[in-house]
Design an enzyme around this catalytic site. Sequence first.
Site, PDB file in Angstrom:
ATOM      1  N   ARG A 193     -10.216 -11.568   1.954  1.00  0.00           N
ATOM      2  CA  ARG A 193     -11.022 -12.658   1.395  1.00  0.00           C
ATOM      3  C   ARG A 193     -10.309 -14.016   1.514  1.00  0.00           C
ATOM      4  NH1 ARG A 193     -11.529  -9.632  -4.232  1.00  0.00           N
ATOM      5  NH2 ARG A 193     -11.508  -7.931  -2.718  1.00  0.00           N
ATOM      6  N   LYS A 215       0.844  -1.200   0.000  1.00  0.00           N
ATOM      7  CA  LYS A 215       0.000   0.000   0.000  1.00  0.00           C
ATOM      8  C   LYS A 215       0.880   1.250   0.000  1.00  0.00           C
ATOM      9  CE  LYS A 215      -3.967  -1.745   2.668  1.00  0.00           C
ATOM     10  NZ  LYS A 215      -4.974  -1.558   1.628  1.00  0.00           N
TER      11      LYS A 215
END
Length: 509
Positions: free
Chosen positions: A357, A283
């Site tokens: 996920r 990120k």
Amino acid sequence: MTTVAAIDNDPATLTVDALVVGLYQADGDEGPRLAGGAETVDAAFSGRLAATFALLGATGAVGEVTKLASLGAVPAPVVAAVGLGEREKCAADTLRRAAGAAARALAGNDTIAISLPLADAEGHQEPADAVAALAEGALLGGYQFGGYKTKAEPGRRSPATSVSVVVADGADQDTKAQLKRAATLTAAVAQARDWVNTAPNQLRPPQFADAVADAVRKAKLEVEVLDEKALRKGGYGGILAVGEGSGALPRLVRIAYRPKGAAGHVALVGKGITFDTGGVSIKPAQGMWEMKSDMAGAAAVAAAMLAVAALKPKVSVTACLPMAENMLSGNAYRPGDIVTMYNGKRVEVLNTDAEGRMILGDAIARACEDEPDYLLETSTLTGGQVTALGKRVAGVMGSEELCDRVKLAGEKVGEPAWPMPLPEDVRKNMESDIADLSQVASGLDRAGHMLQGAVFLSEFVSEGVAWAHIDIAGPSYHPGEPYGYVAKGGTGVPVRTLVELIEDIAANG
Ligand code: BES
Ligand code: ZN
Ligand code: MN
């Protein structure tokens, strides 16, 4: 610690440090109007209370707090007016927000009494529900995170130790039960907020697992912690792929509440990424520190279990909390990897920042093995949720009927949530050439990010289980200045929605 009680004394005679009354918003040319509950106080001020607050700048806007020195007109040295907005729109959450704002503005006062209208003009709410809303708001508004300062801050103002809610004549059984419930719920929310606000170096997966296990054990719930060895043995490929990039290895915490005579079984799942660097698909540095809140889903579920243990609904509730730290290292998973998940499906990894996920797929599949009737999963899953719905409205995806129930529950408790679709084309775009499923849609840029996350998760839900995925990327963390009963930092969303739903399912199936 703040305690709440209901009292039926005349507010104008109370010897508290601060007394809270309500102001409805100005209507046309008129100034703000005093709300119910302030009549005797107004009389003590010769009927000039509303005009005096107006003189001090009060408008009656929701959450506005204006303080007045009573100079002996009433025993309470401070009288504060909290804005309730338009009288016709004054609902339970307005009272919650008002009480929260008042509790915050009055920090430093040891004893507070709140005298606000319990049934508004249209009689929209039951007085006991209004008392509960005021208690909840005051307790949540008084929340303060301990922090890490080595020296006591001079002038730090502590929340009140006692909050009294003024009721008409005596507190009935219903009111007393509601106050107890408010104390239970807000303690759970405070615990979730504390976990989210804890620095990420102090809450890595093993520590988070221990903290949750300790708390739920004290609440007499069953708990089991799977360490990295147990996860390898169990075949939890998704949790391991993400978690083995960190020196602090992953955990799966399972909690169970099984009452006698339970009608049905609700499974809860929460994302517990104790820090999300993005991994190899790293990120940007800007604002990355906020990713210490990437375990807000797991924190909310664990906290909801604490409330369930105290409230004892007649339904079984189990929780499955995957915990991992998404880091970069020589052992970190990488784009291009093929991961065999707990349910045997093979996933092609394309972006290590879509780690939620991966751990949730395993946890959902595991939770489904216990054949729940309902599965509620919550996670700070996608920035797409914030893009679509903003910072205060969660996205809900899954079985249509359950999604509608999540929306209704959220509305009731003041944690807004909005149903979103699971379009067929999104699943098609997640086909992989070489594996059963692609982790993210390739070549689609950022279109429908929130929906992609939910479609991925749906692959791990068993046939026949009603499920809902609640994406709380925005609402679980409030980086700005406090408002209403929301402090800066972790918000505790969606603890109260989960408890509301569990009680609803226990009562109505
Ligand atoms: N934890 C983030 C999502 C997030 C973003 C939470 C902002 C709170 C605030 C999640 O793991 C993530 O990185 N999601 C990616 C998914 C993408 C790589 C498919 C995102 O939303 O960009
Ligand atoms: Zn994440
Ligand atoms: Mn991520």
